[in-house]
Scaffold this motif. Structure first.
Motif, PDB file in Angstrom:
ATOM      1  N   LEU A  47      40.455  44.717  41.409  1.00 52.30           N
ATOM      2  CA  LEU A  47      41.410  43.693  41.810  1.00 52.30           C
ATOM      3  C   LEU A  47      41.920  43.104  40.495  1.00 52.30           C
ATOM      4  N   SER A  48      42.997  43.720  39.986  1.00 56.73           N
ATOM      5  CA  SER A  48      43.401  43.567  38.580  1.00 56.73           C
ATOM      6  C   SER A  48      44.405  42.440  38.381  1.00 56.73           C
ATOM      7  N   TYR A  49      43.990  41.213  38.654  1.00 55.88           N
ATOM      8  CA  TYR A  49      44.915  40.096  38.519  1.00 55.88           C
ATOM      9  C   TYR A  49      45.347  39.900  37.064  1.00 55.88           C
ATOM     10  N   GLY A  50      44.418  40.035  36.139  1.00 55.81           N
ATOM     11  CA  GLY A  50      44.751  39.858  34.734  1.00 55.81           C
ATOM     12  C   GLY A  50      45.510  41.015  34.143  1.00 55.81           C
ATOM     13  N   ASN A 113      49.005  36.727  41.585  1.00 53.39           N
ATOM     14  CA  ASN A 113      48.305  35.443  41.574  1.00 53.39           C
ATOM     15  C   ASN A 113      48.193  34.858  42.977  1.00 53.39           C
ATOM     16  N   TYR A 114      49.228  35.054  43.771  1.00 53.26           N
ATOM     17  CA  TYR A 114      49.171  34.578  45.155  1.00 53.26           C
ATOM     18  C   TYR A 114      48.090  35.332  45.927  1.00 53.26           C
ATOM     19  N   SER A 115      48.018  36.625  45.701  1.00 53.28           N
ATOM     20  CA  SER A 115      46.987  37.428  46.359  1.00 53.28           C
ATOM     21  C   SER A 115      45.592  36.978  45.936  1.00 53.28           C
ATOM     22  N   ARG A 116      45.425  36.724  44.649  1.00 57.45           N
ATOM     23  CA  ARG A 116      44.143  36.221  44.125  1.00 57.45           C
ATOM     24  C   ARG A 116      43.734  34.929  44.825  1.00 57.45           C
ATOM     25  N   ASP A 117      44.722  34.074  45.114  1.00 56.20           N
ATOM     26  CA  ASP A 117      44.420  32.767  45.709  1.00 56.20           C
ATOM     27  C   ASP A 117      44.130  32.839  47.196  1.00 56.20           C
ATOM     28  N   VAL A 118      44.800  33.762  47.925  1.00 58.22           N
ATOM     29  CA  VAL A 118      44.625  33.783  49.389  1.00 58.22           C
ATOM     30  C   VAL A 118      43.508  34.716  49.845  1.00 58.22           C
ATOM     31  N   MET A 119      43.103  35.666  49.014  1.00 64.33           N
ATOM     32  CA  MET A 119      42.074  36.605  49.446  1.00 64.33           C
ATOM     33  C   MET A 119      40.742  35.919  49.786  1.00 64.33           C
ATOM     34  N   PRO A 120      40.267  34.956  48.972  1.00 67.90           N
ATOM     35  CA  PRO A 120      39.011  34.289  49.350  1.00 67.90           C
ATOM     36  C   PRO A 120      39.069  33.613  50.708  1.00 67.90           C
ATOM     37  N   GLU A 121      40.237  33.094  51.063  1.00 66.84           N
ATOM     38  CA  GLU A 121      40.405  32.473  52.378  1.00 66.84           C
ATOM     39  C   GLU A 121      40.255  33.516  53.486  1.00 66.84           C
ATOM     40  N   LEU A 122      40.852  34.706  53.285  1.00 66.80           N
ATOM     41  CA  LEU A 122      40.719  35.776  54.277  1.00 66.80           C
ATOM     42  C   LEU A 122      39.259  36.198  54.424  1.00 66.80           C
ATOM     43  N   ILE A 123      38.563  36.327  53.311  1.00 64.49           N
ATOM     44  CA  ILE A 123      37.148  36.724  53.351  1.00 64.49           C
ATOM     45  C   ILE A 123      36.320  35.673  54.077  1.00 64.49           C
ATOM     46  N   ALA A 124      36.611  34.396  53.815  1.00 63.53           N
ATOM     47  CA  ALA A 124      35.874  33.321  54.487  1.00 63.53           C
ATOM     48  C   ALA A 124      36.148  33.318  55.984  1.00 63.53           C
ATOM     49  N   GLU A 125      37.402  33.610  56.372  1.00 61.09           N
ATOM     50  CA  GLU A 125      37.773  33.626  57.794  1.00 61.09           C
ATOM     51  C   GLU A 125      37.110  34.775  58.544  1.00 61.09           C
ATOM     52  N   THR A 126      37.021  35.930  57.887  1.00 63.24           N
ATOM     53  CA  THR A 126      36.576  37.139  58.582  1.00 63.24           C
ATOM     54  C   THR A 126      35.112  37.486  58.339  1.00 63.24           C
ATOM     55  N   THR A 387      45.166  45.171  44.642  1.00 60.38           N
ATOM     56  CA  THR A 387      45.275  43.858  44.007  1.00 60.38           C
ATOM     57  C   THR A 387      46.223  42.938  44.771  1.00 60.38           C
ATOM     58  N   MET A 388      47.345  43.464  45.208  1.00 60.65           N
ATOM     59  CA  MET A 388      48.397  42.643  45.810  1.00 60.65           C
ATOM     60  C   MET A 388      48.372  42.600  47.328  1.00 60.65           C
TER      61      MET A 388
END
Length: 418
Positions: A47-50, A113-126, A387-388
Protein backbone atom coordinates in the motif's frame (compact mmCIF):
# COMPACT_ATOMS: atom_id res chain seq x y z
CA UNK A 1 -31.08 2.85 -7.63
CA UNK A 2 -29.72 -0.26 -9.35
CA UNK A 3 -26.01 -0.06 -10.25
CA UNK A 4 -24.12 -2.53 -12.43
CA UNK A 5 -20.41 -2.76 -11.60
CA UNK A 6 -18.24 -4.35 -14.30
CA UNK A 7 -15.26 -6.07 -12.72
CA UNK A 8 -14.71 -7.94 -9.43
CA UNK A 9 -11.10 -7.01 -8.78
CA UNK A 10 -10.18 -4.88 -5.79
CA UNK A 11 -11.37 -1.71 -7.59
CA UNK A 12 -14.76 -3.12 -8.54
CA UNK A 13 -15.38 -4.72 -5.13
CA UNK A 14 -14.48 -1.62 -3.12
CA UNK A 15 -16.74 0.43 -5.39
CA UNK A 16 -19.55 -2.08 -4.85
CA UNK A 17 -19.05 -1.91 -1.08
CA UNK A 18 -19.41 1.86 -0.94
CA UNK A 19 -22.38 1.81 -3.31
CA UNK A 20 -24.15 -0.76 -1.15
CA UNK A 21 -23.28 1.14 2.00
CA UNK A 22 -24.89 4.16 0.38
CA UNK A 23 -28.15 2.30 -0.22
CA UNK A 24 -27.83 1.19 -3.84
CA UNK A 25 -28.91 -2.15 -5.25
CA UNK A 26 -25.65 -3.48 -6.71
CA UNK A 27 -24.84 -6.21 -9.24
CA UNK A 28 -21.19 -7.07 -9.94
CA UNK A 29 -20.24 -8.85 -13.17
CA UNK A 30 -16.96 -10.69 -13.76
CA UNK A 31 -15.78 -13.31 -16.23
CA UNK A 32 -13.77 -15.17 -13.59
CA UNK A 33 -15.08 -17.75 -11.11
CA UNK A 34 -14.62 -15.45 -8.12
CA UNK A 35 -13.31 -12.07 -6.96
CA UNK A 36 -9.72 -10.87 -7.31
CA UNK A 37 -8.57 -13.48 -9.83
CA UNK A 38 -6.79 -11.22 -12.31
CA UNK A 39 -4.53 -8.23 -11.53
CA UNK A 40 -5.56 -8.30 -7.85
CA UNK A 41 -4.49 -11.92 -7.47
CA UNK A 42 -0.78 -11.73 -6.57
CA UNK A 43 0.44 -8.16 -6.77
CA UNK A 44 3.32 -6.83 -4.68
CA UNK A 45 1.17 -6.38 -1.57
CA UNK A 46 2.32 -2.78 -1.02
CA UNK A 47 0.00 0.00 0.00
CA UNK A 48 2.44 2.53 -1.44
CA UNK A 49 1.20 5.88 -0.20
CA UNK A 50 4.70 7.34 0.02
CA UNK A 51 5.76 5.91 -3.35
CA UNK A 52 2.77 7.21 -5.30
CA UNK A 53 4.42 8.58 -8.44
CA UNK A 54 3.90 8.39 -12.20
CA UNK A 55 6.28 6.24 -14.19
CA UNK A 56 6.55 9.11 -16.66
CA UNK A 57 9.22 11.25 -15.01
CA UNK A 58 12.20 13.36 -16.06
CA UNK A 59 15.13 11.11 -16.92
CA UNK A 60 13.05 7.97 -17.35
CA UNK A 61 13.63 7.62 -21.12
CA UNK A 62 17.41 7.46 -20.55
CA UNK A 63 16.99 5.07 -17.62
CA UNK A 64 14.73 2.86 -19.73
CA UNK A 65 17.42 2.55 -22.39
CA UNK A 66 19.93 1.48 -19.75
CA UNK A 67 17.49 -1.02 -18.25
CA UNK A 68 17.07 -2.73 -21.60
CA UNK A 69 20.74 -3.77 -21.49
CA UNK A 70 20.80 -5.05 -17.89
CA UNK A 71 21.20 -8.77 -17.35
CA UNK A 72 18.31 -8.79 -14.88
CA UNK A 73 16.40 -5.89 -16.31
CA UNK A 74 13.24 -4.38 -14.86
CA UNK A 75 11.82 -3.45 -18.29
CA UNK A 76 11.00 -5.44 -21.44
CA UNK A 77 9.49 -3.93 -24.57
CA UNK A 78 8.30 -6.17 -27.39
CA UNK A 79 7.93 -4.12 -30.60
CA UNK A 80 4.44 -5.17 -31.59
CA UNK A 81 2.68 -3.91 -34.71
CA UNK A 82 0.22 -2.02 -32.55
CA UNK A 83 -0.67 1.63 -33.20
CA UNK A 84 -2.36 1.70 -29.79
CA UNK A 85 0.85 0.64 -28.04
CA UNK A 86 3.04 3.13 -29.87
CA UNK A 87 0.59 5.98 -29.37
CA UNK A 88 0.44 5.20 -25.65
CA UNK A 89 4.23 5.12 -25.51
CA UNK A 90 4.53 8.49 -27.24
CA UNK A 91 1.98 9.99 -24.85
CA UNK A 92 4.00 8.64 -21.93
CA UNK A 93 7.21 10.16 -23.32
CA UNK A 94 5.36 13.46 -23.61
CA UNK A 95 4.79 13.35 -19.84
CA UNK A 96 8.48 12.81 -19.00
CA UNK A 97 9.18 16.41 -18.00
CA UNK A 98 9.23 18.34 -14.72
CA UNK A 99 5.98 20.22 -15.24
CA UNK A 100 3.93 17.15 -16.20
CA UNK A 101 5.52 15.03 -13.49
CA UNK A 102 4.56 17.45 -10.71
CA UNK A 103 1.04 17.90 -12.08
CA UNK A 104 0.47 14.15 -12.44
CA UNK A 105 2.01 13.29 -9.09
CA UNK A 106 -0.19 15.85 -7.36
CA UNK A 107 -3.29 14.26 -8.88
CA UNK A 108 -2.17 10.75 -7.91
CA UNK A 109 -1.26 11.73 -4.36
CA UNK A 110 -4.70 13.30 -3.94
CA UNK A 111 -6.27 9.86 -4.48
CA UNK A 112 -3.59 7.93 -2.62
CA UNK A 113 -3.74 10.07 0.52
CA UNK A 114 -7.52 9.88 0.54
CA UNK A 115 -7.32 6.11 0.23
CA UNK A 116 -4.81 5.99 3.10
CA UNK A 117 -7.26 7.95 5.27
CA UNK A 118 -10.47 6.02 4.50
CA UNK A 119 -9.11 2.47 4.46
CA UNK A 120 -8.82 2.18 8.28
CA UNK A 121 -12.47 3.18 8.54
CA UNK A 122 -13.46 0.40 6.10
CA UNK A 123 -11.41 -2.14 8.07
CA UNK A 124 -13.02 -1.02 11.33
CA UNK A 125 -16.51 -1.26 9.79
CA UNK A 126 -16.01 -4.72 8.30
CA UNK A 127 -13.43 -6.35 10.58
CA UNK A 128 -11.89 -8.16 7.60
CA UNK A 129 -8.45 -9.79 7.79
CA UNK A 130 -5.91 -9.53 4.99
CA UNK A 131 -2.46 -10.17 6.52
CA UNK A 132 -2.06 -6.43 6.97
CA UNK A 133 0.97 -4.73 8.55
CA UNK A 134 1.83 -1.07 9.19
CA UNK A 135 5.63 -1.03 9.18
CA UNK A 136 6.38 1.10 6.15
CA UNK A 137 8.41 0.55 2.98
CA UNK A 138 12.20 0.55 2.86
CA UNK A 139 13.58 1.70 -0.49
CA UNK A 140 16.99 0.03 -0.54
CA UNK A 141 19.93 1.67 -2.30
CA UNK A 142 22.82 -0.48 -3.49
CA UNK A 143 24.96 2.50 -4.59
CA UNK A 144 25.91 5.93 -3.26
CA UNK A 145 24.55 7.48 -6.48
CA UNK A 146 21.10 6.02 -5.82
CA UNK A 147 21.25 7.44 -2.30
CA UNK A 148 22.23 10.86 -3.64
CA UNK A 149 19.59 10.82 -6.39
CA UNK A 150 16.86 10.14 -3.81
CA UNK A 151 17.15 13.73 -2.56
CA UNK A 152 14.81 14.83 -5.33
CA UNK A 153 12.24 12.29 -4.13
CA UNK A 154 12.68 13.52 -0.56
CA UNK A 155 11.82 17.06 -1.61
CA UNK A 156 8.63 15.86 -3.29
CA UNK A 157 7.70 13.68 -0.30
CA UNK A 158 8.10 16.70 1.98
CA UNK A 159 6.01 18.83 -0.38
CA UNK A 160 3.10 16.34 -0.16
CA UNK A 161 3.44 15.69 3.59
CA UNK A 162 4.48 12.05 3.08
CA UNK A 163 6.57 11.09 6.13
CA UNK A 164 9.97 9.50 5.50
CA UNK A 165 13.33 8.73 7.08
CA UNK A 166 16.75 8.68 5.42
CA UNK A 167 18.62 5.67 6.79
CA UNK A 168 22.23 4.58 6.74
CA UNK A 169 23.21 0.94 6.52
CA UNK A 170 22.87 0.24 10.26
CA UNK A 171 19.49 1.96 10.48
CA UNK A 172 18.24 -0.11 7.54
CA UNK A 173 19.26 -3.24 9.44
CA UNK A 174 17.47 -1.96 12.54
CA UNK A 175 14.27 -1.65 10.46
CA UNK A 176 14.83 -4.99 8.68
CA UNK A 177 17.12 -7.14 10.87
CA UNK A 178 17.55 -9.91 8.28
CA UNK A 179 19.50 -7.48 6.07
CA UNK A 180 22.45 -7.88 8.47
CA UNK A 181 23.25 -11.05 6.51
CA UNK A 182 23.90 -9.00 3.35
CA UNK A 183 25.07 -5.67 4.77
CA UNK A 184 27.78 -5.37 2.13
CA UNK A 185 25.18 -5.28 -0.70
CA UNK A 186 23.63 -1.89 0.08
CA UNK A 187 24.64 1.53 1.36
CA UNK A 188 21.42 2.90 2.83
CA UNK A 189 17.76 3.50 2.25
CA UNK A 190 14.71 5.72 2.32
CA UNK A 191 11.98 4.53 4.67
CA UNK A 192 8.41 5.58 3.92
CA UNK A 193 6.79 5.32 7.32
CA UNK A 194 3.13 5.73 6.32
CA UNK A 195 3.13 2.79 3.90
CA UNK A 196 1.30 -0.41 4.77
CA UNK A 197 1.24 -3.93 3.40
CA UNK A 198 -1.37 -6.63 2.90
CA UNK A 199 -2.67 -9.38 0.64
CA UNK A 200 -4.83 -7.67 -1.97
CA UNK A 201 -6.66 -10.82 -3.02
CA UNK A 202 -7.38 -11.83 0.58
CA UNK A 203 -8.80 -8.34 1.14
CA UNK A 204 -10.89 -8.53 -2.06
CA UNK A 205 -12.36 -11.93 -1.18
CA UNK A 206 -13.20 -10.88 2.38
CA UNK A 207 -14.78 -7.61 1.26
CA UNK A 208 -16.79 -9.39 -1.44
CA UNK A 209 -18.21 -11.65 1.29
CA UNK A 210 -19.20 -8.58 3.30
CA UNK A 211 -20.77 -7.08 0.18
CA UNK A 212 -22.80 -10.24 -0.36
CA UNK A 213 -24.04 -10.01 3.24
CA UNK A 214 -25.16 -6.44 2.44
CA UNK A 215 -27.18 -7.70 -0.53
CA UNK A 216 -24.71 -7.19 -3.39
CA UNK A 217 -25.30 -9.74 -6.15
CA UNK A 218 -22.15 -11.21 -7.72
CA UNK A 219 -22.55 -12.84 -11.11
CA UNK A 220 -19.34 -14.72 -11.91
CA UNK A 221 -18.50 -16.41 -15.19
CA UNK A 222 -20.16 -13.55 -17.05
CA UNK A 223 -18.00 -12.43 -19.96
CA UNK A 224 -19.05 -9.02 -21.21
CA UNK A 225 -19.57 -8.82 -24.97
CA UNK A 226 -20.55 -5.17 -25.25
CA UNK A 227 -22.12 -2.17 -23.59
CA UNK A 228 -25.46 -1.32 -25.20
CA UNK A 229 -26.30 2.30 -25.99
CA UNK A 230 -29.80 3.57 -26.76
CA UNK A 231 -30.95 7.16 -27.08
CA UNK A 232 -27.59 8.52 -25.90
CA UNK A 233 -27.52 6.53 -22.65
CA UNK A 234 -26.26 3.16 -21.49
CA UNK A 235 -29.12 0.68 -21.87
CA UNK A 236 -27.43 -2.42 -20.48
CA UNK A 237 -24.45 -4.76 -20.46
CA UNK A 238 -24.60 -7.63 -22.95
CA UNK A 239 -23.06 -10.83 -21.58
CA UNK A 240 -22.35 -14.13 -23.29
CA UNK A 241 -24.44 -16.24 -20.89
CA UNK A 242 -27.11 -14.10 -19.20
CA UNK A 243 -27.78 -11.80 -22.13
CA UNK A 244 -28.48 -8.17 -21.36
CA UNK A 245 -28.21 -7.04 -17.74
CA UNK A 246 -29.74 -3.66 -17.01
CA UNK A 247 -29.49 -1.05 -14.31
CA UNK A 248 -29.94 2.66 -13.71
CA UNK A 249 -26.22 3.43 -13.61
CA UNK A 250 -23.06 1.58 -14.58
CA UNK A 251 -19.45 1.54 -13.38
CA UNK A 252 -16.60 0.21 -15.52
CA UNK A 253 -13.84 -1.24 -13.32
CA UNK A 254 -12.36 -3.66 -15.84
CA UNK A 255 -8.75 -2.53 -15.59
CA UNK A 256 -6.73 -3.22 -18.74
CA UNK A 257 -9.77 -4.70 -20.47
CA UNK A 258 -11.89 -1.58 -20.11
CA UNK A 259 -10.89 -0.08 -23.48
CA UNK A 260 -12.04 -3.22 -25.29
CA UNK A 261 -15.67 -2.49 -24.40
CA UNK A 262 -15.44 1.29 -24.01
CA UNK A 263 -13.82 2.12 -27.35
CA UNK A 264 -16.76 0.80 -29.43
CA UNK A 265 -19.13 3.21 -27.68
CA UNK A 266 -16.82 6.20 -28.16
CA UNK A 267 -15.20 6.30 -24.71
CA UNK A 268 -11.59 6.19 -25.82
CA UNK A 269 -9.16 5.92 -22.91
CA UNK A 270 -5.36 5.61 -23.24
CA UNK A 271 -5.23 2.67 -20.83
CA UNK A 272 -2.70 0.02 -21.86
CA UNK A 273 -1.68 -3.27 -20.18
CA UNK A 274 1.80 -3.41 -18.66
CA UNK A 275 2.63 -6.94 -17.60
CA UNK A 276 4.12 -7.65 -14.19
CA UNK A 277 5.43 -10.78 -12.48
CA UNK A 278 5.57 -12.13 -8.95
CA UNK A 279 6.47 -15.20 -6.96
CA UNK A 280 5.07 -16.19 -3.58
CA UNK A 281 7.05 -18.47 -1.28
CA UNK A 282 6.73 -19.74 2.29
CA UNK A 283 8.80 -18.22 5.11
CA UNK A 284 11.37 -20.71 6.37
CA UNK A 285 12.87 -18.67 9.21
CA UNK A 286 11.31 -15.48 10.57
CA UNK A 287 14.69 -14.18 11.78
CA UNK A 288 15.98 -14.13 8.21
CA UNK A 289 12.80 -12.99 6.45
CA UNK A 290 11.57 -9.47 5.65
CA UNK A 291 9.20 -7.85 8.15
CA UNK A 292 7.50 -5.37 5.82
CA UNK A 293 8.28 -4.21 2.25
CA UNK A 294 11.73 -3.70 0.78
CA UNK A 295 11.98 -2.04 -2.62
CA UNK A 296 15.23 -2.91 -4.40
CA UNK A 297 15.97 0.31 -6.28
CA UNK A 298 18.38 -1.36 -8.71
CA UNK A 299 16.02 -4.03 -10.02
CA UNK A 300 12.71 -2.25 -9.22
CA UNK A 301 11.55 -5.33 -7.32
CA UNK A 302 9.41 -5.26 -4.17
CA UNK A 303 9.74 -7.91 -1.45
CA UNK A 304 6.77 -7.97 0.91
CA UNK A 305 5.94 -10.00 4.00
CA UNK A 306 2.39 -11.37 3.96
CA UNK A 307 1.82 -13.45 7.11
CA UNK A 308 3.80 -16.66 6.75
CA UNK A 309 4.55 -15.93 3.07
CA UNK A 310 6.86 -13.67 1.09
CA UNK A 311 5.65 -11.96 -2.09
CA UNK A 312 8.29 -10.77 -4.56
CA UNK A 313 7.04 -8.68 -7.49
CA UNK A 314 8.45 -6.58 -10.28
CA UNK A 315 9.33 -6.28 -13.95
CA UNK A 316 7.44 -4.17 -16.48
CA UNK A 317 6.80 -5.90 -19.78
CA UNK A 318 5.05 -4.12 -22.62
CA UNK A 319 3.69 -6.98 -24.71
CA UNK A 320 0.04 -6.29 -25.36
CA UNK A 321 -2.53 -8.56 -23.71
CA UNK A 322 -0.22 -11.56 -23.35
CA UNK A 323 -0.69 -13.40 -20.05
CA UNK A 324 1.92 -16.05 -20.78
CA UNK A 325 4.15 -17.03 -17.86
CA UNK A 326 7.31 -18.22 -19.58
CA UNK A 327 9.87 -20.55 -17.94
CA UNK A 328 12.34 -17.70 -17.24
CA UNK A 329 9.84 -14.90 -16.64
CA UNK A 330 10.35 -14.79 -12.86
CA UNK A 331 14.15 -15.08 -12.89
CA UNK A 332 14.67 -11.45 -11.87
CA UNK A 333 12.32 -11.52 -8.88
CA UNK A 334 13.74 -14.87 -7.75
CA UNK A 335 17.26 -13.45 -7.99
CA UNK A 336 16.39 -10.48 -5.78
CA UNK A 337 14.84 -12.53 -2.96
CA UNK A 338 17.74 -14.99 -3.07
CA UNK A 339 20.23 -12.12 -3.06
CA UNK A 340 18.79 -10.11 -0.16
CA UNK A 341 17.08 -12.77 1.98
CA UNK A 342 18.85 -16.03 1.12
CA UNK A 343 17.64 -17.81 4.26
CA UNK A 344 14.24 -16.19 4.59
CA UNK A 345 12.07 -18.30 2.29
CA UNK A 346 11.98 -21.55 0.37
CA UNK A 347 12.63 -20.55 -3.24
CA UNK A 348 12.06 -24.14 -4.38
CA UNK A 349 8.38 -23.70 -3.44
CA UNK A 350 7.92 -20.34 -5.15
CA UNK A 351 4.63 -19.99 -7.06
CA UNK A 352 4.91 -17.79 -10.15
CA UNK A 353 2.20 -15.44 -11.41
CA UNK A 354 1.74 -12.74 -14.02
CA UNK A 355 -0.88 -10.02 -14.39
CA UNK A 356 -1.71 -6.97 -16.49
CA UNK A 357 -1.54 -3.54 -14.86
CA UNK A 358 -3.86 -0.97 -16.47
CA UNK A 359 -1.54 1.99 -17.12
CA UNK A 360 -2.35 5.48 -18.32
CA UNK A 361 0.45 7.47 -19.99
CA UNK A 362 0.34 10.12 -17.25
CA UNK A 363 0.06 7.66 -14.34
CA UNK A 364 -3.21 9.06 -13.00
CA UNK A 365 -6.24 6.74 -13.02
CA UNK A 366 -9.44 7.68 -14.83
CA UNK A 367 -12.28 8.24 -12.38
CA UNK A 368 -15.83 9.47 -12.45
CA UNK A 369 -18.15 10.56 -15.26
CA UNK A 370 -17.94 9.66 -18.92
CA UNK A 371 -19.63 11.06 -22.04
CA UNK A 372 -22.75 9.13 -20.99
CA UNK A 373 -24.57 10.49 -17.96
CA UNK A 374 -25.18 7.01 -16.48
CA UNK A 375 -21.72 5.51 -17.07
CA UNK A 376 -18.87 6.04 -14.60
CA UNK A 377 -15.23 5.01 -14.79
CA UNK A 378 -12.84 3.60 -12.19
CA UNK A 379 -9.82 2.31 -14.07
CA UNK A 380 -6.22 2.98 -15.12
CA UNK A 381 -4.56 2.66 -11.69
CA UNK A 382 -1.44 0.97 -13.06
CA UNK A 383 0.68 -0.52 -10.25
CA UNK A 384 -1.30 1.37 -7.59
CA UNK A 385 -4.73 -0.25 -7.74
CA UNK A 386 -4.32 -1.80 -4.31
CA UNK A 387 -3.02 1.49 -2.91
CA UNK A 388 -5.83 3.61 -4.35
CA UNK A 389 -8.70 1.12 -4.19
CA UNK A 390 -10.54 2.37 -1.12
CA UNK A 391 -10.19 6.04 -2.00
CA UNK A 392 -11.18 5.76 -5.64
CA UNK A 393 -13.96 3.28 -4.82
CA UNK A 394 -15.49 5.61 -2.26
CA UNK A 395 -15.11 8.75 -4.36
CA UNK A 396 -16.62 7.19 -7.50
CA UNK A 397 -19.46 5.63 -5.49
CA UNK A 398 -20.29 9.06 -4.08
CA UNK A 399 -20.56 10.45 -7.60
CA UNK A 400 -22.77 7.59 -8.76
CA UNK A 401 -25.03 8.14 -5.76
CA UNK A 402 -25.30 11.86 -6.43
CA UNK A 403 -23.20 12.88 -3.42
CA UNK A 404 -20.35 15.37 -3.41
CA UNK A 405 -17.06 13.45 -3.19
CA UNK A 406 -14.62 14.37 -0.45
CA UNK A 407 -11.81 14.90 -2.98
CA UNK A 408 -11.60 17.24 -5.95
CA UNK A 409 -12.03 15.42 -9.28
CA UNK A 410 -10.23 18.09 -11.31
CA UNK A 411 -7.73 16.34 -13.57
CA UNK A 412 -8.91 12.84 -12.58
CA UNK A 413 -11.64 12.32 -15.16
CA UNK A 414 -11.53 11.28 -18.81
CA UNK A 415 -11.99 14.94 -19.74
CA UNK A 416 -8.23 15.50 -19.45
CA UNK A 417 -7.82 13.45 -22.63
CA UNK A 418 -10.26 15.59 -24.55
Amino acid sequence: MRVIVMGAGVIGVTTAYYLARGGAEVVVLDRQAGPGLETSYANAGELSYGMTSPWAAPGVPLKALKWLFMKRRPLFIWPLISPTMWMWGLQMLGNCNDESYRLNKGRMVRISNYSRDVMPELIAETGIEYDGREQGTLQLFRTAKQMKDSRADQEILAEYDSPYEVLGRDACIEAEPALAEVRNKFVGGLRLTADRTGDCRMFTIALAEKCAEMGVEFQYGQSIRAIAVENGRIAGVDTEIAGRITGDRYVCALGSYGPKILNPIGVKLPVYPVKGYSVTLPVTDDAFAPQSTIMDETHKVAITRLGDRIRVAGTAEIAGYSNRLGPHATNTVKHVISDLFPRGGDISKAEGWTGLRPMTPDGTPVLGPSRYDNLYLNTGHGTLGWTMACGSGRAVADQVLGKTPEIDFEGLTAARYG
